[in-house]
Enzyme design. Structure first.
Site, PDB file in Angstrom:
ATOM      1  N   PRO A   1      30.574  13.190  -9.170  1.00 48.10           N
ATOM      2  CA  PRO A   1      29.245  12.365  -9.251  1.00 48.10           C
ATOM      3  C   PRO A   1      28.107  13.051  -9.398  1.00 48.10           C
ATOM      4  CG  PRO A   1      30.201  12.597  -6.805  1.00 48.10           C
ATOM      5  CD  PRO A   1      31.351  13.313  -7.853  1.00 48.10           C
ATOM      6  N   ASN A   2      27.344  12.525 -10.388  1.00 47.73           N
ATOM      7  CA  ASN A   2      26.061  12.900 -10.801  1.00 47.73           C
ATOM      8  C   ASN A   2      26.039  13.838 -11.979  1.00 47.73           C
ATOM      9  OD1 ASN A   2      24.318  11.355  -9.230  1.00 47.73           O
ATOM     10  ND2 ASN A   2      25.281  12.528  -7.265  1.00 47.73           N
TER      11      ASN A   2
ATOM     12  N   ARG B   1      19.210  16.674 -14.289  1.00 49.54           N
ATOM     13  CA  ARG B   1      19.203  16.606 -12.932  1.00 49.54           C
ATOM     14  C   ARG B   1      18.954  18.241 -12.518  1.00 49.54           C
ATOM     15  NH1 ARG B   1      25.007  17.192  -9.786  1.00 49.54           N
ATOM     16  NH2 ARG B   1      24.141  16.956  -7.762  1.00 49.54           N
TER      17      ARG B   1
ATOM     18  N   TYR C   1      20.770  23.526 -11.740  1.00 49.17           N
ATOM     19  CA  TYR C   1      21.938  23.324 -12.591  1.00 49.17           C
ATOM     20  C   TYR C   1      21.823  23.450 -14.309  1.00 49.17           C
ATOM     21  CZ  TYR C   1      23.473  20.735  -8.484  1.00 49.17           C
ATOM     22  OH  TYR C   1      23.852  20.357  -7.114  1.00 49.17           O
TER      23      TYR C   1
ATOM     24  N   ASN D   1      35.401  19.825 -11.139  1.00 44.69           N
ATOM     25  CA  ASN D   1      34.273  20.086 -10.549  1.00 44.69           C
ATOM     26  C   ASN D   1      34.057  18.912  -9.754  1.00 44.69           C
ATOM     27  OD1 ASN D   1      31.757  20.357  -9.250  1.00 44.69           O
ATOM     28  ND2 ASN D   1      30.575  20.951 -11.028  1.00 44.69           N
TER      29      ASN D   1
ATOM     30  N   ALA E   1      29.667  16.442  -5.294  1.00 48.72           N
ATOM     31  CA  ALA E   1      29.404  16.439  -3.825  1.00 48.72           C
ATOM     32  C   ALA E   1      30.642  15.885  -3.186  1.00 48.72           C
ATOM     33  CB  ALA E   1      28.451  14.908  -3.672  1.00 48.72           C
TER      34      ALA E   1
ATOM     35  N   GLU F   1      38.941  25.189  -9.392  1.00 51.89           N
ATOM     36  CA  GLU F   1      37.591  24.325  -8.979  1.00 51.89           C
ATOM     37  C   GLU F   1      36.401  25.063  -9.472  1.00 51.89           C
ATOM     38  OE1 GLU F   1      37.476  22.761  -5.001  1.00 51.89           O
ATOM     39  OE2 GLU F   1      35.356  23.489  -4.556  1.00 51.89           O
TER      40      GLU F   1
ATOM     41  N   HIS G   1      32.184  25.127  -9.834  1.00 47.59           N
ATOM     42  CA  HIS G   1      30.712  24.964  -9.050  1.00 47.59           C
ATOM     43  C   HIS G   1      29.604  25.532 -10.046  1.00 47.59           C
ATOM     44  CE1 HIS G   1      32.353  22.327  -6.178  1.00 47.59           C
ATOM     45  NE2 HIS G   1      33.162  23.504  -5.871  1.00 47.59           N
TER      46      HIS G   1
ATOM     47  N   ARG H   1      23.913  27.924  -0.604  1.00 48.85           N
ATOM     48  CA  ARG H   1      22.841  26.804  -0.463  1.00 48.85           C
ATOM     49  C   ARG H   1      22.840  26.279   0.848  1.00 48.85           C
ATOM     50  NH1 ARG H   1      23.805  22.879  -5.676  1.00 48.85           N
ATOM     51  NH2 ARG H   1      21.887  22.217  -4.534  1.00 48.85           N
TER      52      ARG H   1
HETATM   53  C1  DQA Z   1      28.298  21.194  -7.570  1.00 53.29           C
HETATM   54  C2  DQA Z   1      27.526  21.403  -6.038  1.00 53.29           C
HETATM   55  C3  DQA Z   1      27.533  20.645  -5.157  1.00 53.29           C
HETATM   56  O1  DQA Z   1      27.487  20.851  -3.952  1.00 53.29           O
HETATM   57  C4  DQA Z   1      26.697  19.340  -5.590  1.00 53.29           C
HETATM   58  O2  DQA Z   1      26.944  18.181  -4.766  1.00 53.29           O
HETATM   59  C5  DQA Z   1      27.187  19.097  -7.167  1.00 53.29           C
HETATM   60  C6  DQA Z   1      27.480  20.135  -7.897  1.00 53.29           C
HETATM   61  C7  DQA Z   1      27.888  22.291  -8.559  1.00 53.29           C
HETATM   62  O3  DQA Z   1      28.391  22.232  -9.665  1.00 53.29           O
HETATM   63  O4  DQA Z   1      27.391  23.403  -8.377  1.00 53.29           O
HETATM   64  O5  DQA Z   1      26.796  17.909  -7.386  1.00 53.29           O
HETATM   65  O6  DQA Z   1      29.406  21.017  -7.444  1.00 53.29           O
END
Ligand code: DQA
Length: 151
Positions: free
Chosen positions: A12-13, A20, A25, A77, A80, A101, A103, A110
């Site tokens: 998501p997102n 964003r 990011y 990835n 959230a 995985e 990030h 964080r």
């Molecule tokens: C994320 C880190 C997550 O905590 C966050 O909710 C994201 C992006 C990252 O790529 O740093 O949406 O996965």
């Protein structure tokens, strides 16, 4: 040598990358990340496909479909859902495919609610905090792993 197929899944997102929270990011868009990964995959001589969803069940469905669509390895990835999703953890375990995985940010440095990854224990490894380059390192890692473990 048989073809190797890698599926890259974004949660998501992440469709909003570039806009964003750029201080966290960066300014690279998901489309640009995918284009770069396509170039890296071409140079490694592997097939790559991409999936992004804001919906947990769709991500679970996608991981499940990796069992029958020829996928050999997953880069994910979960965004959230990393911190909440037993369903994605279980899906990764169920398909028994190696996954790395990714990030973009360092989830360990964080907010405390980001420190725990529910999904990482179902993965081969995790790359976090290296910005969008982490996707390339994850792709290279999964391809190296698959080549080393090829029968
Ligand atoms: C994320 C880190 C997550 O905590 C966050 O909710 C994201 C992006 C990252 O790529 O740093 O949406 O996965």
């Amino acid at each position: 040598m048989p073809t190797m197929n890698i599926t890259v899944i974004n949660g998501p997102n992440l469709q909003l990358l570039g806009l964003r929270e750029p201080t966290i990011y960066g300014s690279t868009t998901l489309e640009e990340i995918q284009k770069h990964l396509q170039d890296v995959a071409d140079s490694l001589n592997v097939n790559i496909s991409f999936f992004q969803s804001n919906h947990e069940g769709e991500i679970v469905d996608k991981i499940g479909s990796c069992l029958s669509d020829g996928t050999n390895g997953i880069v994910i990835n979960p965004a959230a859902y990393t911190h909440t999703s037993i369903a994605i953890h279980d899906a990764l375990k169920a398909v028994l495919l190696p996954a790395v995985e990714v990030h973009i940010s360092n989830i360990s440095s964080r907010e405390s609610f980001r420190n725990l990854s529910m999904t990482a224990p179902a993965c081969l490894g995790i790359i976090a905090g290296l910005g969008v380059d982490g996707y390339e390192w994850a792709l290279r890692a999964i391809v190296k792993h698959l080549k080393q473990n090829r029968k």
